[in-house]
Design a protein around this motif. Structure first.
Motif, PDB file in Angstrom:
ATOM      1  N   LEU A   1       0.854  -1.293  -0.262  1.00 55.21           N
ATOM      2  CA  LEU A   1      -0.020  -0.093  -0.066  1.00 55.21           C
ATOM      3  C   LEU A   1       1.007   1.227   0.185  1.00 55.21           C
ATOM      4  CD1 LEU A   1      -2.686  -0.876   2.638  1.00 55.21           C
ATOM      5  CD2 LEU A   1      -3.134  -0.411   0.052  1.00 55.21           C
ATOM      6  N   LEU A   2       1.904   1.373   0.830  1.00 46.21           N
ATOM      7  CA  LEU A   2       2.854   2.367   0.829  1.00 46.21           C
ATOM      8  C   LEU A   2       3.515   2.654  -0.445  1.00 46.21           C
ATOM      9  CD1 LEU A   2       4.090   2.050   4.497  1.00 46.21           C
ATOM     10  CD2 LEU A   2       2.809   3.906   3.606  1.00 46.21           C
ATOM     11  N   ALA A   3       4.248   1.427  -0.968  1.00 38.80           N
ATOM     12  CA  ALA A   3       4.785   1.405  -2.131  1.00 38.80           C
ATOM     13  C   ALA A   3       3.919   1.880  -3.362  1.00 38.80           C
ATOM     14  CB  ALA A   3       5.272  -0.009  -2.562  1.00 38.80           C
ATOM     15  N   GLY A   4       2.602   1.886  -3.181  1.00 40.26           N
ATOM     16  CA  GLY A   4       1.822   2.341  -4.155  1.00 40.26           C
ATOM     17  C   GLY A   4       1.637   3.760  -4.093  1.00 40.26           C
ATOM     18  N   ALA A   5       2.090   4.731  -3.328  1.00 41.34           N
ATOM     19  CA  ALA A   5       2.240   6.038  -3.448  1.00 41.34           C
ATOM     20  C   ALA A   5       0.881   6.617  -3.463  1.00 41.34           C
ATOM     21  CB  ALA A   5       3.039   6.577  -4.486  1.00 41.34           C
ATOM     22  N   ALA A   6       0.021   6.355  -2.483  1.00 42.50           N
ATOM     23  CA  ALA A   6      -1.239   6.926  -2.347  1.00 42.50           C
ATOM     24  C   ALA A   6      -1.233   8.609  -2.475  1.00 42.50           C
ATOM     25  CB  ALA A   6      -1.851   6.776  -1.061  1.00 42.50           C
ATOM     26  N   ALA A   7      -2.058   9.121  -3.421  1.00 40.08           N
ATOM     27  CA  ALA A   7      -2.174  10.527  -3.711  1.00 40.08           C
ATOM     28  C   ALA A   7      -2.862  11.163  -2.376  1.00 40.08           C
ATOM     29  CB  ALA A   7      -2.831  10.940  -4.596  1.00 40.08           C
TER      30      ALA A   7
ATOM     31  N   LYS B   1       2.845  18.963  -8.395  1.00 44.57           N
ATOM     32  CA  LYS B   1       2.655  17.621  -7.848  1.00 44.57           C
ATOM     33  C   LYS B   1       4.200  17.394  -7.125  1.00 44.57           C
ATOM     34  CE  LYS B   1       0.458  13.415  -8.652  1.00 44.57           C
ATOM     35  NZ  LYS B   1      -0.201  12.612  -9.771  1.00 44.57           N
ATOM     36  N   ILE B   2       4.078  16.916  -5.868  1.00 40.71           N
ATOM     37  CA  ILE B   2       5.411  16.876  -5.046  1.00 40.71           C
ATOM     38  C   ILE B   2       5.152  15.497  -4.481  1.00 40.71           C
ATOM     39  CG2 ILE B   2       6.384  17.316  -2.963  1.00 40.71           C
ATOM     40  CD1 ILE B   2       5.646  20.155  -3.241  1.00 40.71           C
ATOM     41  N   GLY B   3       6.330  14.663  -4.672  1.00 41.48           N
ATOM     42  CA  GLY B   3       6.474  13.212  -4.341  1.00 41.48           C
ATOM     43  C   GLY B   3       7.385  13.092  -3.007  1.00 41.48           C
ATOM     44  N   VAL B   4       7.099  12.259  -2.047  1.00 46.43           N
ATOM     45  CA  VAL B   4       7.913  11.806  -0.653  1.00 46.43           C
ATOM     46  C   VAL B   4       8.108  10.487  -0.876  1.00 46.43           C
ATOM     47  CG1 VAL B   4       8.248  11.760   1.551  1.00 46.43           C
ATOM     48  CG2 VAL B   4       7.153  13.893   0.514  1.00 46.43           C
ATOM     49  N   LEU B   5       9.418  10.071  -1.229  1.00 45.60           N
ATOM     50  CA  LEU B   5       9.963   8.763  -1.808  1.00 45.60           C
ATOM     51  C   LEU B   5      10.760   8.477  -0.559  1.00 45.60           C
ATOM     52  CD1 LEU B   5       9.669   6.337  -3.384  1.00 45.60           C
ATOM     53  CD2 LEU B   5      11.314   7.214  -4.736  1.00 45.60           C
TER      54      LEU B   5
ATOM     55  N   TRP C   1       6.178   7.825 -11.438  1.00 41.86           N
ATOM     56  CA  TRP C   1       5.896   9.178 -11.021  1.00 41.86           C
ATOM     57  C   TRP C   1       6.249  10.367 -11.967  1.00 41.86           C
ATOM     58  CZ3 TRP C   1       7.469   9.777  -4.978  1.00 41.86           C
ATOM     59  CH2 TRP C   1       6.612   9.297  -4.173  1.00 41.86           C
ATOM     60  N   TYR C   2       7.614  10.453 -12.314  1.00 44.17           N
ATOM     61  CA  TYR C   2       7.873  11.327 -13.533  1.00 44.17           C
ATOM     62  C   TYR C   2       7.305  11.116 -14.804  1.00 44.17           C
ATOM     63  CZ  TYR C   2      12.007  12.969 -10.728  1.00 44.17           C
ATOM     64  OH  TYR C   2      12.805  13.534  -9.602  1.00 44.17           O
ATOM     65  N   ASP C   3       7.191   9.916 -15.339  1.00 45.88           N
ATOM     66  CA  ASP C   3       6.555   9.558 -16.762  1.00 45.88           C
ATOM     67  C   ASP C   3       5.118   9.619 -16.604  1.00 45.88           C
ATOM     68  OD1 ASP C   3       9.324   9.594 -17.527  1.00 45.88           O
ATOM     69  OD2 ASP C   3       9.474   7.177 -17.600  1.00 45.88           O
TER      70      ASP C   3
ATOM     71  N   VAL D   1       4.679  13.811 -11.820  1.00 50.73           N
ATOM     72  CA  VAL D   1       5.415  14.618 -10.295  1.00 50.73           C
ATOM     73  C   VAL D   1       6.491  15.497 -10.892  1.00 50.73           C
ATOM     74  CG1 VAL D   1       6.704  14.071  -8.380  1.00 50.73           C
ATOM     75  CG2 VAL D   1       4.743  12.571  -8.962  1.00 50.73           C
ATOM     76  N   ASP D   2       6.550  16.552 -10.326  1.00 52.17           N
ATOM     77  CA  ASP D   2       7.390  17.696 -10.610  1.00 52.17           C
ATOM     78  C   ASP D   2       8.755  17.513  -9.840  1.00 52.17           C
ATOM     79  OD1 ASP D   2       5.680  19.281 -12.350  1.00 52.17           O
ATOM     80  OD2 ASP D   2       4.521  19.419 -10.596  1.00 52.17           O
ATOM     81  N   ALA D   3       8.771  17.091  -8.524  1.00 46.45           N
ATOM     82  CA  ALA D   3       9.837  17.159  -7.758  1.00 46.45           C
ATOM     83  C   ALA D   3       9.889  15.761  -6.784  1.00 46.45           C
ATOM     84  CB  ALA D   3      10.215  18.387  -7.100  1.00 46.45           C
ATOM     85  N   ILE D   4      10.724  15.175  -6.530  1.00 43.46           N
ATOM     86  CA  ILE D   4      10.677  14.066  -5.498  1.00 43.46           C
ATOM     87  C   ILE D   4      11.695  14.610  -4.313  1.00 43.46           C
ATOM     88  CG2 ILE D   4      11.597  11.791  -5.055  1.00 43.46           C
ATOM     89  CD1 ILE D   4      10.611  11.174  -7.841  1.00 43.46           C
ATOM     90  N   PHE D   5      11.013  14.204  -3.193  1.00 38.51           N
ATOM     91  CA  PHE D   5      11.947  14.693  -2.020  1.00 38.51           C
ATOM     92  C   PHE D   5      12.146  13.423  -1.170  1.00 38.51           C
ATOM     93  CE2 PHE D   5       9.702  18.377  -3.233  1.00 38.51           C
ATOM     94  CZ  PHE D   5      10.494  19.527  -3.093  1.00 38.51           C
ATOM     95  N   GLY D   6      12.967  13.589  -0.228  1.00 38.47           N
ATOM     96  CA  GLY D   6      13.319  12.660   0.797  1.00 38.47           C
ATOM     97  C   GLY D   6      14.591  11.741   0.409  1.00 38.47           C
TER      98      GLY D   6
END
Length: 406
Positions: free
Chosen positions: A6-12, A35-39, A95-97, A101-106
């Motif tokens: 579930l976590l790997a699925g990157a819930a919006a 759109k920001i992603g925390v990975l 996320w990118y493709d 997602v515009d930027a990934i953090f973490g």
């Protein structure tokens, strides 16, 4: 489906329900949303110090920004990198493709951070590394779209090794996590030991997530070392320090040197064992009025004060959003130019800067674990022993080998 999947699925986590199409061209925001992603590690050995706490801080930053930038909504997604480069890369690529997602953090694992930074360079997307430590991120693998935000292994080694050696710890044995982060941290620390006239008596490497360190500690005890340099983090660090106590190494005059340690690690180890340990950090919640204000706010949302990673996520996301606002677009080249030219000022950073190699220059702090009798509360665990100015804490720009540096 289990929790990890579930976590790997990157819930919006949309902060604004409607994503309007009107005004896209005028705003310069692609797809009508920023759109920001925390990975990060959401379920493994680093989850306690990164994990959902990083997501909480990112969400607070977006809320403080008003949920919109240049009239367009801000959306947050998160994913579990599972401390595997292939998993992290798979999420980042999707996320990118596909998810724009515009930027990934973490990016709280050095192997994953290096892989994703190379992908972000190829895609001309922004990555902001908050929790990984390898200095290659601002060395041979530096990127015009990459920022190394909170700390790195050079800064940790300079601060902690110097303090331990001033206290008489001259002979070192390293127990090292066997992946990019551990290798980098050991190399940086060993270089400082030798520069300051100490000796490296040996080292062993342990797989990430090891639970029994007895063979490593036996070798350390027999090496003639009076310091065990722990080039490991999270649960691995906690287990090594605890087992040093159980094996009686402390009573034999062999002290632990925690090369990456955080508030939650000291809590897990306990002050009876951790008291007197010194290590280098970028933030402590009870340091001053500003750090306390954010620490208490975060605790209300997450149940405990933030680690330096979790606290610095707020500043990283805020600085990015300010740059998007100033640039009038979420296009990476224009946003990065604004991020580099704008000073970083927040509750944990004063006049920070982003160098040409992507390294954020900020003050670092030598922390000391308190004696149990001196602790005034559950999370009153540390004290600031020394401030290390940013221009002294980090590797000189001309020594990293970054191709962007002329």
């Amino acid at each position: 489906m289990n929790r990890r999947h579930l976590l790997a699925g990157a819930a919006a986590l949309p902060l604004v329900a409607i994503r309007p199409s009107e005004g896209r061209a005028q705003s310069g925001i692609s797809d009508g949303v920023v759109k920001i992603g925390v990975l990060d590690d959401m379920s493994g050995v680093f989850a306690d110090q990164q994990g959902m706490g990083d997501v909480v801080s990112a969400r607070l930053a977006i809320e403080d920004f008003g949920g919109r930038v240049n009239g367009m909504p801000i959306e947050l997604v998160h994913g579990d990198l599972q401390n595997r480069a292939d998993v992290g890369m798979g999420i980042a690529r999707r996320w990118y493709d596909q998810e724009k997602v515009d930027a990934i953090f973490g990016l709280g694992n050095s192997a994953v951070a290096l892989a994703v930074q190379n992908l972000a360079r190829e895609k001309q997307k922004i990555d902001v590394v908050v929790a990984a430590g390898t200095t290659d991120l601002t060395g041979k693998d530096c990127s015009p779209f990459g920022v190394h935000w909170t700390y790195d292994n050079y800064a940790l080694a300079r601060g902690t090794v110097g303090a331990v050696m001033q206290g008489g710890g001259q002979r070192w044995y390293f127990i090292t996590s066997d992946y990019a982060f551990g290798h980098s941290l050991e190399a940086n620390a060993a270089a400082v030991v030798r520069q300051l006239g100490g000796q490296v008596m040996g080292s062993t490497r342990a797989p990430l997530g090891e639970t029994d360190y007895s063979s490593h500690l036996v070798r350390a005890a027999g090496s003639g070392a009076n310091v065990v340099g722990i080039a490991a983090a999270g649960t691995d660090l906690i287990n090594i320090v605890k087992q040093m106590g159980e094996f009686g190494l402390n009573r034999r005059g062999i002290q632990p040197a925690a090369l990456l340690c955080l508030l939650t690690n000291i809590k897990a180890i306990g002050l009876d064992t951790a008291q007197g340990m010194v290590f280098t950090e970028a933030y402590y919640w009870d340091q001053n009025e500003q750090t306390r204000a954010y620490g208490l706010r975060f605790q209300r949302a997450h149940g405990r004060p933030p680690t330096m990673f979790q606290a610095s996520m707020w500043g990283a996301v805020t600085h990015y959003l300010k740059a998007v606002q100033a640039a009038g677009t979420d296009a990476a080249p224009a946003v990065m130019a604004k991020m580099r030219e704008t000073p970083i000022n927040d509750f944990m950073t004063t006049n920070g800067t982003i160098r040409a190699d992507g390294r954020v220059i900020r003050d670092m702090y030598l922390m000391r674990a308190k004696k149990p009798a001196d602790a005034r509360g559950e999370w009153d665990l540390l004290e600031v022993a020394q401030t290390i100015p940013g221009n002294e804490a980090f590797r000189p720009l001309n020594e990293g080998g970054c191709p962007l540096v002329r």
